[in-house]
Scaffold this active site. Structure first.
Site, PDB file in Angstrom:
ATOM      1  N   CYS A  70      -6.300  -0.964  -0.734  1.00 31.83           N
ATOM      2  CA  CYS A  70      -5.050  -1.708  -0.568  1.00 31.83           C
ATOM      3  C   CYS A  70      -3.956  -0.703  -0.208  1.00 31.83           C
ATOM      4  CB  CYS A  70      -4.712  -2.499  -1.834  1.00 31.83           C
ATOM      5  SG  CYS A  70      -4.384  -1.480  -3.296  1.00 31.83           S
ATOM      6  N   ALA A  71      -2.718  -0.994  -0.561  1.00 32.64           N
ATOM      7  CA  ALA A  71      -1.613  -0.095  -0.218  1.00 32.64           C
ATOM      8  C   ALA A  71      -1.565   1.131  -1.121  1.00 32.64           C
ATOM      9  CB  ALA A  71      -0.280  -0.837  -0.269  1.00 32.64           C
TER      10      ALA A  71
END
Length: 127
Positions: A70-71
């Site tokens: 993810c981020a």
């Protein structure tokens, strides 16, 4: 070398993920939202947003392990924990795409004006 969280999720660092991805040993699943993925992504990562995530629709680990990204690592850890709760092995990339970029690994960036991939020099100028 990967380590395991107290709740038994395997955590890989970006360099390990890159090596495993290049060797065809993992499926990298990006659980960010479509707009985040469209703007910039790890080459070879598949999109499956956490907001629409159904862990039961993922294939079991057989020839390739599923690793979430993810981020920054929070959403991927959530996805991995959901997979673990279904009795499947669970792994994620610590630090997400932010850490991936921090160690100098490549990404695909898309120019929002043209919809085309940006070169490295264009990408730096665009920031």
């Amino acid at each position: 070398m990967p380590h395991t969280t107290p709740d038994q999720v395997t955590e890989y660092d970006p360099e390990e993920v890159k090596e495993l991805l290049d060797a065809g040993r993992i499926v990298l699943v990006d659980v960010r939202e479509p707009a985040e993925y469209a703007a910039e992504r790890i080459p070879g990562a598949l999109l499956y947003p956490l907001s629409t995530f159904d862990v039961s629709l993922l294939p079991p680990d057989e020839s390739r392990q599923v690793v979430f990204s993810c981020a920054a690592g929070g959403r991927s850890l959530t996805a991995a924990r959901q997979r673990l709760a279904q009795g499947q092995p669970a792994a994620h990339m610590a630090g997400g795409i932010s850490e991936w970029k921090a160690v100098g690994l490549p990404t695909i960036r898309i120019d929002p004006r043209t919809g085309r991939p940006m070169s490295r020099s264009e990408s730096r100028a665009f920031r």
